[in-house]
Design a protein around this motif. Structure first.
Motif, mmCIF file in Angstrom:
data_model
loop_
_atom_site.group_PDB
_atom_site.id
_atom_site.type_symbol
_atom_site.label_atom_id
_atom_site.label_comp_id
_atom_site.label_asym_id
_atom_site.label_seq_id
_atom_site.Cartn_x
_atom_site.Cartn_y
_atom_site.Cartn_z
ATOM 1 N N ASP A 1 2.432 30.302 23.767
ATOM 2 C CA ASP A 1 3.027 28.910 22.524
ATOM 3 C C ASP A 1 4.390 28.859 22.986
ATOM 4 O O ASP A 1 5.134 30.138 21.866
ATOM 5 C CB ASP A 1 2.691 28.891 21.483
ATOM 6 C CG ASP A 1 2.305 27.248 20.983
ATOM 7 O OD1 ASP A 1 2.540 26.097 22.613
ATOM 8 O OD2 ASP A 1 2.087 26.824 19.843
ATOM 9 N N HIS A 2 4.967 28.758 24.021
ATOM 10 C CA HIS A 2 6.418 28.932 24.171
ATOM 11 C C HIS A 2 8.069 28.585 22.939
ATOM 12 O O HIS A 2 8.897 28.348 23.681
ATOM 13 C CB HIS A 2 7.188 28.672 25.204
ATOM 14 C CG HIS A 2 6.015 29.792 26.529
ATOM 15 N ND1 HIS A 2 4.772 29.304 26.899
ATOM 16 C CD2 HIS A 2 5.779 30.355 27.176
ATOM 17 C CE1 HIS A 2 4.628 30.019 27.563
ATOM 18 N NE2 HIS A 2 5.014 31.263 27.796
ATOM 19 N N ALA A 3 7.524 29.335 21.625
ATOM 20 C CA ALA A 3 8.740 29.136 20.871
ATOM 21 C C ALA A 3 9.037 30.437 21.088
ATOM 22 O O ALA A 3 9.706 31.218 20.694
ATOM 23 C CB ALA A 3 7.821 28.290 19.544
ATOM 24 N N GLU B 1 4.908 43.128 30.095
ATOM 25 C CA GLU B 1 5.244 42.252 28.834
ATOM 26 C C GLU B 1 4.575 40.458 29.669
ATOM 27 O O GLU B 1 4.761 39.753 27.965
ATOM 28 C CB GLU B 1 6.783 41.746 28.557
ATOM 29 C CG GLU B 1 7.623 41.516 30.028
ATOM 30 C CD GLU B 1 8.864 41.623 30.048
ATOM 31 O OE1 GLU B 1 9.702 41.712 28.698
ATOM 32 O OE2 GLU B 1 9.743 41.562 30.592
ATOM 33 N N CYS B 2 4.914 40.247 30.089
ATOM 34 C CA CYS B 2 4.414 38.579 30.382
ATOM 35 C C CYS B 2 3.663 38.325 31.996
ATOM 36 O O CYS B 2 3.365 39.520 33.026
ATOM 37 C CB CYS B 2 5.541 37.960 30.987
ATOM 38 S SG CYS B 2 5.869 35.693 30.932
ATOM 39 N N ALA B 3 3.089 37.681 32.789
ATOM 40 C CA ALA B 3 2.808 37.309 34.371
ATOM 41 C C ALA B 3 4.359 38.631 34.957
ATOM 42 O O ALA B 3 5.022 37.994 35.478
ATOM 43 C CB ALA B 3 2.608 36.313 34.134
ATOM 44 N N LEU C 1 -2.015 35.670 21.233
ATOM 45 C CA LEU C 1 -0.996 35.198 20.599
ATOM 46 C C LEU C 1 0.537 35.508 22.456
ATOM 47 O O LEU C 1 0.708 36.469 21.952
ATOM 48 C CB LEU C 1 -0.153 34.828 19.629
ATOM 49 C CG LEU C 1 1.143 33.786 19.205
ATOM 50 C CD1 LEU C 1 0.405 32.034 19.632
ATOM 51 C CD2 LEU C 1 1.701 33.828 17.886
ATOM 52 N N HIS C 2 0.751 34.550 22.217
ATOM 53 C CA HIS C 2 2.271 35.024 23.768
ATOM 54 C C HIS C 2 2.617 34.124 23.637
ATOM 55 O O HIS C 2 3.385 32.856 24.087
ATOM 56 C CB HIS C 2 1.586 34.760 25.175
ATOM 57 C CG HIS C 2 2.586 34.829 26.577
ATOM 58 N ND1 HIS C 2 2.926 36.588 26.666
ATOM 59 C CD2 HIS C 2 3.266 33.948 26.690
ATOM 60 C CE1 HIS C 2 3.868 36.647 27.857
ATOM 61 N NE2 HIS C 2 4.119 35.037 27.702
ATOM 62 N N ILE C 3 4.159 35.364 22.973
ATOM 63 C CA ILE C 3 5.574 34.454 23.037
ATOM 64 C C ILE C 3 6.268 35.506 23.608
ATOM 65 O O ILE C 3 7.121 36.531 23.052
ATOM 66 C CB ILE C 3 5.842 34.309 21.889
ATOM 67 C CG1 ILE C 3 4.839 32.734 21.040
ATOM 68 C CG2 ILE C 3 7.341 32.964 21.392
ATOM 69 C CD1 ILE C 3 5.413 32.612 19.372
ATOM 70 N N CYS C 4 7.433 34.963 25.122
ATOM 71 C CA CYS C 4 8.234 35.630 25.472
ATOM 72 C C CYS C 4 10.218 35.901 24.626
ATOM 73 O O CYS C 4 9.633 35.275 23.503
ATOM 74 C CB CYS C 4 9.119 34.692 26.761
ATOM 75 S SG CYS C 4 7.666 34.224 27.745
ATOM 76 N N GLY C 5 10.534 36.443 24.804
ATOM 77 C CA GLY C 5 11.707 36.791 23.994
ATOM 78 C C GLY C 5 11.737 38.151 22.946
ATOM 79 O O GLY C 5 10.705 38.809 22.696
HETATM 80 ZN ZN LIG Z 1 5.824 35.205 28.531
#
Ligand SMILES: [Zn+2]
Length: 349
Positions: free
Chosen positions: A208-210, A319-321, A241-245
């Motif tokens: 949920d890219h907040a 950390e991510c794809a 839950l996945h949120i980048c940054g």
């Molecule tokens: Zn990501």
């Protein structure tokens, strides 16, 4: 970390224990998002874009994280477009060396009232593909490895269907309207999550890219914390839950959601992140993609793995794809480093 059980655990037992913050024989290596690479596609003859749409190919490519890389998880949802494709967004399917993406310059919705989700959306081929792949994997690998699905959160779906800028502008101008939109999209997140758990997934990743660069921690609290609590209550399985940054400003709220784990980015230090979440939610991460995994060598990968283990992070992984051109050697270094570290620290921490 708690004392290690005496007998070796299977990959699945290890991941489930870490999701519950229970003792493990060693820290699991976990990919809540894709570790597919062009090299792996060639190895098992399951290339993009077909591997995003055909359950057999999807399962075959995903299995390589366990069979080739030595991770404790298999995660067959490589992209973030399955739901958006079914909702009617224009998808650029691309070729083997590129991710399928949503053409956000051509939004399909403007107002909450535009949000219409067909009652049989779960039967759209780009949706059924994922539970089908999960069933194939469960049949093939039984109880030995953890299988993780993915269901997109309503904030991310908002970007795809309204366009990033219009959606963010609406969230600034009109919180009530934004909440109505999220409310109308949330059941899709829940139902798709349930479908994948029922198909045999041990957990679902919920992106949920907040993200840190677009919205603040206060935004997360205002728009998403309660929604995420509801997801944890209504999806009968583990949620990651996945949120980048950079997200330390919202980790306190994330830790309150009741979700099992948070997949966190390398812009957050392992130690500072553990200090915030403590024992309320498991952390998984946070090996850097663009620099470390993509363009550096195994020694740098190892250093970041150790940093996570020393901070007591519950599961280690990218950390991510990961970029599709990442080298297999760098990815294999993650489980290798985890095993070496545990050999040198037999009692955990
Ligand atoms: Zn990501």
């Amino acid at each position: 970390m708690s004392q290690s059980p005496q007998t070796p655990m299977t990959s699945r037992q290890r991941v489930l224990a870490a999701l519950n913050r229970e003792p493990v024989d060693r820290t699991p290596v976990c990919n809540p998002t894709s570790v597919a690479t062009v090299e792996l596609m060639d190895l098992v003859d399951a290339p993009f874009p077909e591997a995003n749409r055909n359950p057999e190919l999807m399962a075959r490519l995903a299995a390589t994280s366990y069979t080739e890389l030595g991770f404790d998880t298999i995660m067959p949802v490589f992209s973030i477009i399955q739901e958006s494709s079914a909702l009617g967004c224009k998808i650029q399917w691309e070729q083997k060396d590129n991710w399928p993406t949503v053409r956000m310059s051509e939004p399909i919705w403007r107002e909450p009232e535009d949000i219409k989700i067909s009652a049989d959306i779960l039967n759209h081929p780009d949706m059924t593909c994922v539970p089908e792949a999960i069933k194939i994997l469960r049949r093939e690998y039984g109880d030995e490895v953890a299988i993780i699905g993915k269901t997109m959160g309503p904030w991310s779906l908002g970007y795809h269907c309204f366009g990033v800028e219009p959606f963010l502008l609406m969230s600034l101008d009109d919180p009530d309207k934004t909440k109505r939109c999220l409310d109308r999209m949330k059941d899709l997140t829940i139902e798709y999550g349930i479908a994948q758990i029922e198909a045999g997934a041990d957990a679902v990743t919920l992106p949920d890219h907040a993200t840190g660069d677009l919205v603040s921690g206060e935004y997360y609290e205002r728009y998403l914390r309660d929604l995420h609590i509801e997801f944890a209550e209504r999806i009968p399985g583990h949620i990651i839950l996945h949120i980048c940054g950079r997200t330390v400003d919202r980790m306190e709220y994330i830790a309150q959601t009741g979700m099992s784990a948070f997949h966190y980015d390398s812009k957050n230090g392992p130690r500072e992140s553990m200090d915030i979440v403590q024992d309320r939610i498991s952390l998984v991460g946070n090996i850097n993609n663009p620099q470390t995994l993509f363009s550096r060598g195994p020694e740098d990968v190892r250093e970041e793995v150790y940093e996570n283990l020393e901070a007591g992070v519950h599961m280690v992984g990218p950390e991510c794809a990961i970029p599709l051109q990442t080298s297999i050697e760098n990815l294999k270094e993650i489980p290798r480093a985890v095993q070496d570290w545990h050999r040198d620290h037999p009692a955990g921490l």
